[in-house]
Design a protein around this motif. Structure first.
Motif: not given
Length: 74
Positions: A44-51
């Motif tokens: 997801x481009x809004x959750x860069x440090x996400x999975x």
């Protein structure tokens, strides 16, 4: 990088991310894909440090073909 077979917990540990040229405007519903890996990481481009989800090259190509053929539900 902590991962399972099909995910990476912190996608910021990967390089080569890009957003589709079709992902314009301010909709906020954009995916990014990373080049240069054995699998195809997608986040997801809004959750860069996400999975990130990891797809096989064949699996990702099948998904893209289904999207282009409008066989993926909203």
């Amino acid at each position: 990088m902590v991962s399972s077979e099909h995910t990476v917990c912190d996608s910021s540990t990967l390089t080569g991310w890009y957003k589709s040229s079709y992902s314009g405007g301010d909709q906020g519903d954009c995916l990014e894909v990373a080049r240069g890996h054995d699998t195809v990481p997608v986040r997801d481009s809004k959750a860069i440090p996400g999975p990130a989800l990891l797809f096989s090259a064949d699996g990702w190509a099948s998904f893209i073909d289904a999207v282009k053929a409008d066989r993926v539900g909203a």
